[in-house]
Design a protein around this motif. Structure first.
Motif, PDB file in Angstrom:
ATOM      1  N   GLU A  30       2.417   9.083   3.308  1.00  0.00           N
ATOM      2  CA  GLU A  30       3.202   8.824   2.106  1.00  0.00           C
ATOM      3  C   GLU A  30       4.000   7.535   2.282  1.00  0.00           C
ATOM      4  O   GLU A  30       4.261   7.087   3.399  1.00  0.00           O
ATOM      5  N   HIS A  31       4.374   6.941   1.143  1.00  0.00           N
ATOM      6  CA  HIS A  31       5.179   5.718   1.200  1.00  0.00           C
ATOM      7  C   HIS A  31       6.505   6.007   1.904  1.00  0.00           C
ATOM      8  O   HIS A  31       7.195   6.974   1.589  1.00  0.00           O
ATOM      9  N   LYS A  48       4.531   0.796   2.450  1.00  0.00           N
ATOM     10  CA  LYS A  48       5.824   0.701   1.775  1.00  0.00           C
ATOM     11  C   LYS A  48       5.585   0.410   0.298  1.00  0.00           C
ATOM     12  O   LYS A  48       4.604  -0.249  -0.066  1.00  0.00           O
ATOM     13  N   ARG A  49       6.475   0.893  -0.528  1.00  0.00           N
ATOM     14  CA  ARG A  49       6.354   0.655  -1.964  1.00  0.00           C
ATOM     15  C   ARG A  49       6.573  -0.824  -2.267  1.00  0.00           C
ATOM     16  O   ARG A  49       7.487  -1.440  -1.739  1.00  0.00           O
ATOM     17  N   ARG A  50       5.698  -1.350  -3.130  1.00  0.00           N
ATOM     18  CA  ARG A  50       5.773  -2.747  -3.574  1.00  0.00           C
ATOM     19  C   ARG A  50       5.769  -3.716  -2.390  1.00  0.00           C
ATOM     20  O   ARG A  50       6.343  -4.805  -2.454  1.00  0.00           O
TER      21      ARG A  50
END
Length: 220
Positions: A30-31, A48-50
């Motif tokens: 998961e992120h 990581k997100r974005r």
């Protein structure tokens, strides 16, 4: 993972630890979570997100800082009324006679050209993927080239060398830092942040998926 599992697994589903060569089945966590090697605790996957957009912005900032560090004065030395300014290239190319010219060219490449090339390659490879477009031609090969250049990007080594040299000459003349010095310091910092943000397995996975989707859409 047991030896029998390794023999039966698709090589595309495996990931090897870069430190101890242990093999695992690759699974996207998961992120914010991380997949860590059970043997040596090396981080294998850390999405990581974005992250893609962040890495592109950091690479663009590195690109601007490299060009600025080359253009603006790096250091100013004054003594008894005499003032001399030097750019980053002047410092790197200070030995231009005989066999030392090769050393100067190598230093220039390691502290200027390699970070510049890595920033350009990162933007070229990741920008289409981040904006949901197919990977550009040669993306896998160019990303591999960027990774191969990573150990040769020695801007931080040059910064440490400059710090040692400045300490030695501080008693002989008055020194002041130019804009390029602070740009170069920021360049070193952003390069470290960019490398920590990048999950290389995620990039490889996205590029391979994009290449596979392009082949499927290509006419027979």
């Amino acid at each position: 993972m047991h030896d029998t599992d390794i023999a039966r697994a698709d090589p595309a589903e495996l990931i090897a630890c870069p430190q101890c060569d242990a093999l695992y089945r690759a699974r996207m966590p998961e992120h914010g979570a991380r997949a860590v090697c059970a043997r040596c605790h090396t981080v294998l996957i850390a999405p990581k997100r974005r992250a893609g957009m962040t890495i592109i912005m950091l690479a663009a900032a590195v690109l601007v800082l490299v060009l600025g560090a080359v253009w603006f004065p790096f250091l100013k030395i004054s003594r008894q009324g005499f003032v001399n300014e030097a750019t980053l290239l002047d410092a790197a190319m200070s030995f231009t006679g005989g066999p030392l010219l090769v050393l100067s060219l190598a230093v220039t490449a390691l502290i200027v050209l390699v970070p510049l090339a890595r920033a350009v390659l990162t933007i070229y490879v990741l920008a289409p993927v981040v904006f949901d477009r197919p990977p550009p031609p040669g993306a896998l090969r160019l990303f591999a080239l960027s990774e191969a250049l990573r150990p040769w990007s020695m801007a931080e080594i040059f910064a440490l060398g400059c710090a040692v040299a400045l300490v030695k000459v501080a008693d002989l003349a008055q020194l002041s830092f130019g804009p390029a010095f602070w740009m170069f310091a920021a360049l070193v910092f952003l390069t470290v942040i960019q490398d920590r943000w990048m999950c290389r397995w995620s990039v490889w996975h996205a590029l391979e998926q994009g290449q596979a989707a392009r082949r499927e859409r290509a006419p027979a």
